[in-house]
Structure formats: structure tokens, C-alpha cells
Motif scaffolding. Structure first.
Motif, PDB file in Angstrom:
ATOM      1  N   TYR B  37     -21.424  -1.289  10.470  1.00 53.28           N
ATOM      2  CA  TYR B  37     -21.482  -1.492  11.925  1.00 53.28           C
ATOM      3  C   TYR B  37     -22.777  -0.851  12.380  1.00 53.28           C
ATOM      4  CZ  TYR B  37     -16.548  -2.812  11.990  1.00 53.28           C
ATOM      5  OH  TYR B  37     -15.354  -3.438  11.790  1.00 53.28           O
ATOM      6  N   LYS B  40     -23.949   2.415  10.679  1.00 48.36           N
ATOM      7  CA  LYS B  40     -22.813   3.097  10.080  1.00 48.36           C
ATOM      8  C   LYS B  40     -22.101   2.199   9.068  1.00 48.36           C
ATOM      9  CE  LYS B  40     -18.613   5.299  11.679  1.00 48.36           C
ATOM     10  NZ  LYS B  40     -17.607   4.301  12.000  1.00 48.36           N
ATOM     11  N   ALA B  42     -18.953   1.087   6.957  1.00 47.94           N
ATOM     12  CA  ALA B  42     -17.504   1.228   7.100  1.00 47.94           C
ATOM     13  C   ALA B  42     -16.779   0.899   5.802  1.00 47.94           C
ATOM     14  CB  ALA B  42     -16.980   0.327   8.218  1.00 47.94           C
ATOM     15  N   PRO B  61      -5.147   5.630   5.535  1.00 49.01           N
ATOM     16  CA  PRO B  61      -5.188   6.358   6.806  1.00 49.01           C
ATOM     17  C   PRO B  61      -5.948   5.586   7.878  1.00 49.01           C
ATOM     18  CG  PRO B  61      -6.165   7.663   5.026  1.00 49.01           C
ATOM     19  CD  PRO B  61      -5.812   6.344   4.450  1.00 49.01           C
ATOM     20  N   SER B  62      -5.678   5.918   9.105  1.00 56.43           N
ATOM     21  CA  SER B  62      -6.333   5.249  10.228  1.00 56.43           C
ATOM     22  C   SER B  62      -7.844   5.407  10.141  1.00 56.43           C
ATOM     23  CB  SER B  62      -5.822   5.856  11.530  1.00 56.43           C
ATOM     24  OG  SER B  62      -6.270   5.087  12.601  1.00 56.43           O
ATOM     25  N   GLY B  63      -8.551   4.306  10.389  1.00 56.75           N
ATOM     26  CA  GLY B  63     -10.015   4.359  10.380  1.00 56.75           C
ATOM     27  C   GLY B  63     -10.624   4.213   8.997  1.00 56.75           C
ATOM     28  N   CYS B  64      -9.803   3.901   7.971  1.00 58.85           N
ATOM     29  CA  CYS B  64     -10.349   3.822   6.623  1.00 58.85           C
ATOM     30  C   CYS B  64     -10.957   2.464   6.341  1.00 58.85           C
ATOM     31  CB  CYS B  64      -9.261   4.124   5.594  1.00 58.85           C
ATOM     32  SG  CYS B  64      -7.991   2.849   5.561  1.00 58.85           S
ATOM     33  N   GLY B  65     -10.846   1.528   7.257  1.00 59.46           N
ATOM     34  CA  GLY B  65     -11.531   0.259   7.080  1.00 59.46           C
ATOM     35  C   GLY B  65     -10.656  -0.912   6.685  1.00 59.46           C
ATOM     36  N   LYS B  66      -9.349  -0.797   6.830  1.00 54.24           N
ATOM     37  CA  LYS B  66      -8.456  -1.897   6.449  1.00 54.24           C
ATOM     38  C   LYS B  66      -8.716  -3.140   7.296  1.00 54.24           C
ATOM     39  CE  LYS B  66      -4.867   0.537   7.581  1.00 54.24           C
ATOM     40  NZ  LYS B  66      -5.450   1.810   8.023  1.00 54.24           N
ATOM     41  N   SER B  67      -8.742  -2.929   8.620  1.00 52.38           N
ATOM     42  CA  SER B  67      -8.972  -4.085   9.497  1.00 52.38           C
ATOM     43  C   SER B  67     -10.344  -4.681   9.236  1.00 52.38           C
ATOM     44  CB  SER B  67      -8.888  -3.670  10.963  1.00 52.38           C
ATOM     45  OG  SER B  67      -7.644  -3.109  11.234  1.00 52.38           O
ATOM     46  N   THR B  68     -11.323  -3.814   9.074  1.00 55.70           N
ATOM     47  CA  THR B  68     -12.684  -4.289   8.826  1.00 55.70           C
ATOM     48  C   THR B  68     -12.713  -5.182   7.592  1.00 55.70           C
ATOM     49  OG1 THR B  68     -13.539  -2.258   9.782  1.00 55.70           O
ATOM     50  CG2 THR B  68     -15.043  -3.538   8.409  1.00 55.70           C
ATOM     51  N   ILE B  80     -18.262  -9.704  16.073  1.00 55.67           N
ATOM     52  CA  ILE B  80     -18.586  -8.333  16.498  1.00 55.67           C
ATOM     53  C   ILE B  80     -20.088  -8.122  16.387  1.00 55.67           C
ATOM     54  CG2 ILE B  80     -18.280  -5.894  15.987  1.00 55.67           C
ATOM     55  CD1 ILE B  80     -15.522  -6.631  14.900  1.00 55.67           C
ATOM     56  N   GLU B 197      -1.496  -5.482  10.855  1.00 58.38           N
ATOM     57  CA  GLU B 197      -0.396  -4.732  11.474  1.00 58.38           C
ATOM     58  C   GLU B 197       0.428  -5.621  12.407  1.00 58.38           C
ATOM     59  OE1 GLU B 197      -1.488  -0.892  13.022  1.00 58.38           O
ATOM     60  OE2 GLU B 197      -3.387  -0.975  11.959  1.00 58.38           O
ATOM     61  N   HIS B 228       0.926   0.063   8.479  1.00 60.87           N
ATOM     62  CA  HIS B 228       1.011   1.516   8.458  1.00 60.87           C
ATOM     63  C   HIS B 228       2.375   1.965   7.967  1.00 60.87           C
ATOM     64  CE1 HIS B 228      -2.649   3.258   9.968  1.00 60.87           C
ATOM     65  NE2 HIS B 228      -2.783   2.224  10.770  1.00 60.87           N
TER      66      HIS B 228
HETATM   67  N1  LIG Z   1     -16.541  -2.777  16.421  1.00 64.20           N
HETATM   68  C1  LIG Z   1     -16.863  -1.656  15.766  1.00 64.20           C
HETATM   69  N2  LIG Z   1     -18.063  -1.071  15.994  1.00 64.20           N
HETATM   70  C2  LIG Z   1     -18.399   0.056  15.335  1.00 64.20           C
HETATM   71  N3  LIG Z   1     -17.623   0.682  14.455  1.00 64.20           N
HETATM   72  C3  LIG Z   1     -16.399   0.155  14.199  1.00 64.20           C
HETATM   73  C4  LIG Z   1     -15.958  -1.045  14.840  1.00 64.20           C
HETATM   74  N4  LIG Z   1     -14.724  -1.344  14.410  1.00 64.20           N
HETATM   75  C5  LIG Z   1     -14.405  -0.373  13.525  1.00 64.20           C
HETATM   76  N5  LIG Z   1     -15.407   0.522  13.396  1.00 64.20           N
HETATM   77  C6  LIG Z   1     -15.422   1.695  12.516  1.00 64.20           C
HETATM   78  O1  LIG Z   1     -15.203   1.287  11.215  1.00 64.20           O
HETATM   79  C7  LIG Z   1     -14.288   2.150  10.546  1.00 64.20           C
HETATM   80  C8  LIG Z   1     -13.110   1.365  10.032  1.00 64.20           C
HETATM   81  O2  LIG Z   1     -12.397   0.840  11.147  1.00 64.20           O
HETATM   82  P1  LIG Z   1     -11.141  -0.113  10.969  1.00 64.20           P
HETATM   83  O3  LIG Z   1     -10.806  -0.620  12.321  1.00 64.20           O
HETATM   84  O4  LIG Z   1     -11.442  -1.107   9.921  1.00 64.20           O
HETATM   85  O5  LIG Z   1     -10.060   0.933  10.463  1.00 64.20           O
HETATM   86  P2  LIG Z   1      -8.529   0.663  10.134  1.00 64.20           P
HETATM   87  O6  LIG Z   1      -8.310   1.090   8.736  1.00 64.20           O
HETATM   88  O7  LIG Z   1      -8.126  -0.709  10.499  1.00 64.20           O
HETATM   89  O8  LIG Z   1      -7.838   1.716  11.088  1.00 64.20           O
HETATM   90  P3  LIG Z   1      -6.436   1.578  11.840  1.00 64.20           P
HETATM   91  O9  LIG Z   1      -5.398   1.812  10.826  1.00 64.20           O
HETATM   92  O10 LIG Z   1      -6.484   2.674  12.861  1.00 64.20           O
HETATM   93  O11 LIG Z   1      -6.373   0.220  12.431  1.00 64.20           O
HETATM   94  C9  LIG Z   1     -13.906   3.208  11.557  1.00 64.20           C
HETATM   95  O12 LIG Z   1     -14.668   4.353  11.289  1.00 64.20           O
HETATM   96  C10 LIG Z   1     -14.286   2.628  12.854  1.00 64.20           C
HETATM   97  O13 LIG Z   1     -14.722   3.627  13.720  1.00 64.20           O
END
Ligand SMILES: Nc1ncnc2c1ncn2[C@@H]1O[C@H](COP(=O)(O)OP(=O)(O)OP(=O)(O)O)[C@@H](O)[C@H]1O
Ligand SMILES: [Mg+2]
Lengths: 463, 275
Positions: B37, B40, B42, B61-68, B80, B197, B228
Motif C-alpha cells: 500500500y 508500506k 502488507a 491476527p487482525s491486520g495480518c493481511g488476510k483481506s489484502t 484501492i 468474514e 476470525h
Molecule cells: N486501503 C489500505 N491502505 C493502506 N493500508 C492498508 C489498506 N488496507 C489495509 N491496509 C494495511 O494492510 C495491512 C493488512 O490489512 P488487512 O485488511 O489485509 O488485514 P486483515 O488481516 O484483513 O485484518 P482484519 O482481520 O482486521 O480484517 C494492515 O496493516 C493494514 O493497515
């Protein structure tokens, strides 16, 4: 004591009372063992006492100021030797010269009547006494009520609730003023219209197709007999508004779509404010743009194409320029509602394999539609009420036509022409203006009402 | 970049995904995937396969990048601003990020269901019909009716809404809305369904319905689901992938992950020591 000094003294007095009452609440609290024993924060005790001091004093001042002028005038008139023999206008003149002489004695050397000079001196005296009495009374009120409030400061006193109530009433009062003004306007227009309709039947006005409001002002004068069929005006208004909307809606909508969906952030940051500047240009400027630039251009173009006798004033010029003027209404409001469509809907659509344009056409716009319609309706009511551009570019002739190249006139323009110049305010000609105003008011009121309702519905859907 | 060094210290620099990330009958195969991103990063060098008709759970864990990571699989990340994807991602041997690939048919083949139900403000019928219409899948109204009915049936919603197909989709309950969104996805007959999710906004009963649905769908579809809830992952999936700070730590048979994980970070997560 003059008014400014009095007001400043009053401010100082209330400030002092604010401060001492606040101190008093604090020291009472201390005696009990801390601020938490107070019902309200010390600030509120101060404010409460301050309001008690200022509000009665100001009310007295206001009431006093309403009556003192009249009373002083009475006294002066009664002291004049032959006041009862004068007519009211003579009396008015006399009082005027007394007041003038009192304001600056010596400058009017012609005043030789000793009665006037005497009266003027009396007036000066009275004014001085009046100012002193006023100051005294106001300050006494302030001190007494302030002192009462000060003595009443105690930990149990519900000062915050009192202050909040007072401010609430102030808020209520201000909104009441706006409502009252509106109601006043409605009634004044309504009554004048009723007078008009007692001369000209409503049906003639609403369904008549001939508009020529010139009437003979006095007997024997050669003039129009006056006919008040307003249909050409309604038609003209409709025509010009329709042209304006034809310009504004597509342009505004498309620019809103571009700005909210396609433009990147930097472009948007520059273009959006620039578009909104259009709304800030005075309509008179649009008016001469329409009359001096657009209308001649249209005319010469049409003559070049082969039309003859094209009038230089046309509905097209006025409507077109008016359309440009209301572009920002449409685009800004549409942009807001399009932005308010949640991104999750766009994602949902993209996730099904829709393209950007399909997403915009089939999901974003339909979702934003109620809001967009609301914005357009507001723009329409703006177009209907617009006067200046039409006066300058569309002419005054009340033609009943659907041809945009002819000169037409609108309701607002006719109101202006009916009322400018020296007019008697009870001829049908001037009263007609109120009837037109009433119609205009009803139409825009309805439009605004519908628009606000629609926009509100839309808000509820997403918030 | 700072994050990269930190991660390297905690996980070990030459972190190898442990377990069995690769399979023979891969529907989707990803190699050396990095996602950024802006500046940064991810996702760090992730490689794995998702087998045909497999249900793959992604936890971490939350923020580990699953959705990404999930959003890379049908290029939803394209929407995005500032998001950049590197690496090889293939759908049945076709390069997902290839210059020749058109995202429109790709997303029709790889559908996605989001965390929050997002029905369009249209009727239930039009919600389902949206996809088939834009892809020109049908020519006759009766065919469209049929697609709407079968999609709703597969999503287990038909009996609840068959009498009010003209009612707005936004008027359904949360769980019904989510099933509507699943039906909407099914209606374009995708091969893969991504779910981010899908039950996090739902109560246990609605969740159970969706899980049942996933089990049924897995007969015909390949499914990747981010969750989760470890119980949910255990109930619905064949294999489970554990992500940690943007890296893929372990992929294994679900039962193995939850009983005897290969990596201590996975174990720490599933036993609730962090996350
Ligand atoms: N649109 C974005 N712009 C910048 N950084 C992003 C964006 N979306 C996610 N991130 C960053 O990328 C990393 C992974 O985010 P992601 O949403 O993939 O996590 P996740 O595993 O799905 O978390 P959760 O379980 O909370 O949904 C995080 O550090 C987040 O801050
Ligand atoms: Mg997520």
C-alpha cells in the motif's frame, strides 16, 4: 448619561456580579468541603446572577426607549400656545423645526419665533432629564436583581438548569423571529392579492392569455384598459426555466459524476471550488453576460443561418445563461449524494464483474437518485425565482409562445416592472404584482417542500 | 520497510511456509506474492495453492493481511488507490495480473462476498439479476427468473423470500442480506467464491445457516474464506492457512492445524496466546 455609556456600565455591572457570585458559590462550597457539594459548576452561578442582573435591566431599557420619544413629544406639544389649532402636518413641521433647533441651536438663524426657541430649550432640558432617569432606573434594576441573585447563591440552587433554560428560550426566540417574518410575508402578500382578486376575477388572472397591465391612471387618459391574464407569464417562466434546466441538469450531473467517480483527488480539489464560484457570481453580472455576449451571438448565428427578424432578446439567451448559473446547485448537491453512496455498494458491483460505467449507471446513480432529484428540484425553484438575468436578456414582452428565440417575460420580471416607478399602491396594476408574488411563492414553496422531503428520505436510507 | 525488519526478527528471515501449501489439482496458484500500500508492504512473499472444490480457511491476527491477500485473487485491490501487487497469481494457469487479462470476466469467475452484507438498494429480484444482466447471460425473462430462483435456492433463501421478490433487498435481516449477497454471487456462476468474514455481522443462527451453505456449495465451487472464528474454520474448511504480519506461516489440513500445528506461531494463535 448617554446610551453607550449606560450600556457599558451595565456590562461592567453584570461582569462584577458574575464574578462576585462565582466567588460566593466557591466560598460557600469551600465551607462545606469542596466543589462537589455545589449543585452546578461555579461558572453557572456566575452566569445565573449575571443574567438576573442584565435581563431585567435590558427589558426596562427597551420598554423605556419605546415610549420616551412619544411622551416627550406630547409634553412639548402641550406646552405650545396654539397647538390645538394646527393640523397634524403643520404640527409635524413645527416639531421638526423644534427638534432641529434643539439639535444645533444657532445654525438656523431664520428661526425667530420665540415659542419655538422656548420649546427647543425645553426639549433639551427634557432630554437630559430623560437620559438621567433612564440610566438611573436601568442601573437600579440591574443592581437590585443582581443583588437578589447574589444573595440567593447557595449550594442547593439549581443554577445550571436556570441558565440552560434561559439560553434555550433565547434559541427559541430567534427561531421564532424567522418563522414570524415568514408568516408576515405570507400574510401581507395574501391580503394584497385578495384585494387584487376583488377587482379582477381569479379565473381571468389564472386562465387569461392576454397580459397588458397598463391602466388609465386618471379619467380621460388614453391608456390600456388593463388586462391581467397571467398565462403568458407562466408560460414564459416555464420556458425559461425549462431551458435553464436543460443546460444545468446534464452538465451539472455529468460534472458531478466525473468529479466524484473519475477525477483524482488533486483535480477534484481544484475543479470543485471553481465550479462553486459560479454560484457566487452576482446575477446582474450573468445578466449582462447574457444580454451583451450570449444574445447577440445567438442572433448573429441565426441570421447567418438564414433566419430573419430575430429578436435580440430571447428566452434562449436568458435560459441558457441561467442554466450556467445553476450548474453548481445541481453538481454540488449531486456530488454530495453520489459521494454518500457507500463504497461497499461499488465493491459489490465490481465484485460481480461490473465495469466502472455499469457500476455508476446501474448502482451508484440509482442509489443516489432521490438525492439528485432533490437537488434538481431546488435548482428549479431557484430558476423560477431568478429575475435579473431575465430582465436583461429576455425582454419584457408578454408573448405567449413556445419558441425559444422569441422574447418572453416571466413572473418575477413583471413583478419588478409593475412596481418600479411612481405607483399608486391600490391600482389593480400594482396589486397584480402581489398576486403574481403569491403564485410564485406557492410554486417555489411546493417545490422546496417536495425537494426537502425527497432529500430527507434519501438521508434516512443510509444513515 | 521498518516493519519488514521487525517481522524478520520475530519470524526468522528465511521464513518458509511450513506444512502443505501446494497441491496437485490447484484451481488458484500463487507464488512469491508481495503487496504494497504505497510504500508500506502488507504481504511478504506468499506462495500457496487452493485446490479445485476445496474450502480454504484463512486465519490470523487482525491486520495480518488476510483481506489484502484475498482481494488479490480477483483483483479487487485494483479499486484501492496506491495498492500494488507483485508475483505470479494464476487461475487455472491463466495469469490473473497478466496484461491480456480482462478483470470483468475474471471477477465473474472469481466472485467475492464481503464482511458486511451490501445488497444494492434494489428489489430482491434485481439484486440477483444484476450480474446475469450485465454479463448478458440470459436473453429471455423466463431464463432470468430461473437463475434468480436457483441462486436463491442454493443460498437457502428462496423459501423466505419467494413471495416478495419485489421487496427491496435492503429490507431483509442481516443474515438474509448476507445470503442474498451470496446468491447474487452464485447467480453469475463463478468457479471460485471468496468470502471475507462473511459471518462477522451475523448471529449464531444465521451463521450456522451460512456454514451449512458453504458445505453445500463446496461440492461445486472452490471457496476461500477469511474468518476470525477458529471453530468456523474448523467446521467448514479442508485446509487452513495461518497468516502472521503479512507472511504465510503455515498451511495444513484443517484438522492438523487445530490439533497439532507445525509452527509454534500457529499454535500460539490457536491456543489463544495472542491475536
Ligand atoms: N486501503 C489500505 N491502505 C493502506 N493500508 C492498508 C489498506 N488496507 C489495509 N491496509 C494495511 O494492510 C495491512 C493488512 O490489512 P488487512 O485488511 O489485509 O488485514 P486483515 O488481516 O484483513 O485484518 P482484519 O482481520 O482486521 O480484517 C494492515 O496493516 C493494514 O493497515
Ligand atoms: Mg480483513
Amino acid at each position: 448619561m448617554n446610551l453607550t455609556t449606560l450600556l457599558l456600565t451595565l456590562v461592567a455591572l453584570s461582569a462584577a456580579i458574575f464574578y462576585t457570585s462565582r466567588r460566593r458559590s466557591l466560598s460557600k462550597a469551600k465551607a462545606l468541603g469542596g466543589q462537589h457539594h455545589l449543585n452546578s459548576l461555579p461558572l453557572y452561578y456566575g452566569m445565573m446572577a449575571c443574567l438576573w442582573c442584565a435581563l431585567p435591566a435590558i427589558s426596562v431599557l427597551v420598554i423605556w426607549s419605546i415610549f420616551d420619544g412619544v411622551i416627550i413629544e406630547r409634553i412639548i406639544v402641550q406646552s405650545l400656545p396654539n397647538s390645538s389649532e394646527l393640523t397634524s402636518s403643520e404640527l409635524g413641521l413645527l416639531i421638526n423645526s423644534i427638534q432641529n433647533y434643539a439639535a444645533n441651536p444657532g445654525s438656523l438663524t431664520e428661526v425667530s419665533d420665540p415659542a419655538i426657541i422656548q420649546a427647543a430649550e425645553r426639549l433639551v432640558d427634557l432630554n437630559r432629564v430623560n437620559a438621567m432617569a433612564r440610566a438611573l432606573l436601568v442601573l437600579i434594576f440591574g443592581v437590585i436583581f443582581g443583588a437578589i441573585a447574589w444573595t440567593r447563591v447557595s449550594p442547593e440552587l439549581r443554577a445550571r438548569q436556570f441558565v440552560e433554560k434561559v439560553f434555550q428560550s433565547l434559541l427559541l426566540l430567534s427561531s421564532f423571529v424567522a418563522v414570524l417574518v415568514t408568516v408576515g410575508i405570507v400574510f401581507s402578500v395574501l391580503f394584497e392579492s385578495l384585494r387584487f382578486f376583488s377587482v379582477i376575477p381569479v379565473t381571468d388572472f389564472v386562465f387569461g392569455t392576454h397580459w397588458s397591465p397598463q391602466t388609465a391612471i386618471h379619467d380621460g387618459q388614453v391608456g390600456g384598459s388593463g388586462s391581467f391574464g397571467a398565462v403568458p407569464l407562466f408560460a414564459g417562466t416555464l420556458l425559461i426555466s425549462a431551458i435553464a434546466m436543460l443546460v444545468a441538469v446534464p452538465t451539472g450531473l455529468m460534472s458531478a459524476i466525473y468529479l466524484s467517480e473519475y477525477a483524482d483527488r488533486r483535480v477534484r480539489a481544484i475543479v470543485k471550488p471553481m465550479l462553486e464560484v459560479l454560484a457566487g457570481i452576482p446575477t446582474v453580472v450573468y445578466g449582462f453576460f447574457a444580454a451583451l455576449t450570449v444574445a447577440p451571438t445567438i442572433r448573429s448565428f441565426l441570421e447567418g443561418v438564414g433566419f430573419e427578424n430575430v429578436s435580440s432578446e430571447s428566452a434562449l439567451a436568458a435560459g441558457g445563461v441561467m442554466g450556467i448559473m445553476i450548474i453548481p446547485f445541481v453538481s454540488s448537491l449531486s456530488d454530495d449524494v453520489i459521494n454518500a453512496v457507500p463504497n461497499s455498494l461499488r465493491d459489490g458491483s465490481y465484485g460481480l464483474g461490473a465495469t466502472k460505467s455499469e457500476t455508476i449507471k446501474k448502482v451508484v446513480i440509482p442509489a443516489a437518485l432521490p438525492g439528485i432529484v432533490g437537488g434538481i428540484l431546488l435548482a428549479v425553484s431557484r430558476a423560477i425565482g431568478e429575475t435579473m438575468i431575465v430582465v436583461m436578456a429576455a425582454g419584457l414582452a408578454a408573448n405567449l409562445t413556445a419558441n425559444p428565440l422569441e422574447s418572453v417575460t416571466t413572473v418575477t420580471v413583471q413583478i419588478v416592472t409593475l412596481l418600479v416607478g411612481d405607483q399608486e399602491f391600490d391600482s389593480p396594476k400594482t396589486l397584480a404584482a402581489f398576486a403574481l408574488g403569491l403564485v410564485l411563492f406557492l410554486v417555489t414553496l411546493t417545490l422546496n417542500f417536495i425537494a426537502l422531503h425527497v432529500v430527507k428520505k434519501y438521508r434516512e436510507q443510509y444513515e | 520497510m521498518n516493519m519488514a525488519t521487525n517481522t524478520a526478527e520475530t519470524i526468522g528471515d528465511n521464513h518458509q511456509t511450513v506444512g502443505t501449501p501446494f497441491v496437485d489439482n490447484a484451481k488458484l496458484s500463487m507464488r512469491n506474492v508481495n503487496v504494497f500500500y504505497g510504500e508500506k508492504q502488507a504481504i511478504f512473499d506468499v506462495g500457496m495453492d487452493i485446490g479445485t472444490n476445496e474450502v480454504m480457511a484463512m486465519i490470523g491476527p487482525s491486520g495480518c493481511g488476510k483481506s489484502t491477500f484475498l482481494r488479490c485473487l480477483n483483483r479487487m485491490n485494483d479499486t484501492i488507490e496506491g495498492c500494488r501487487v507483485e508475483g505470479d497469481l494464476n487461475l487455472e494457469g491463466e495469469d490473473i495480473y497478466g496484461a491480456k487479462l480482462d478483470v470483468v470476466p475474471l471477477r465473474a469467475r472469481v466472485g467475492i462476498v464481503f464482511q458486511k452484507p451490501n445488497p444494492f438498494p434494489k428489489s430482491i429480484y434485481d439484486n440477483i439479476a444484476y450480474g446475469p444482466r450485465i454479463h448478458g447471460l440470459v436473453s429471455k425473462r423466463t431464463e432470468l427468473d430461473e437463475i434468480v430462483e436457483t441462486s436463491l435456492q442454493k443460498a437457502g433463501l428462496w423459501n423466505e423470500v419467494k413471495d416478495r421478490l419485489d421487496a427491496p433487498g435492503t429490507g431483509l435481516s442481516g443474515g438474509q442480506q448476507q445470503r442474498l449477497c451470496i446468491a447474487r454471487t452464485i447467480a453469475v456462476s463463478p468457479e471460485v467464491i471468496l468470502m471475507d468474514e462473511p459471518c462477522s455481522a451475523l448471529d449464531p443462527i444465521a451463521t450456522a445457516k451460512i456454514e451449512e451453505l458453504i458445505a453445500e456449495l463446496s461440492e461445486n465451487y472452490t471457496i476461500a474464506i477469511v474468518t476470525h472464528s477458529m471453530q468456523q474454520a474448523a467446521r467448514v474448511s479442508n485446509r487452513t492457512a495461518y497468516f502472521h504480519l503479512g507472511k504465510l506461516i503455515e498451511v495444513n489440513e484443517t484438522e492438523k492445524v487445530f490439533t497439532n500445528p507445525d509452527h509454534q506461531l500457529t499454535e500460539a494463535y490457536i491456543t489463544g496466546r495472542f491475536g
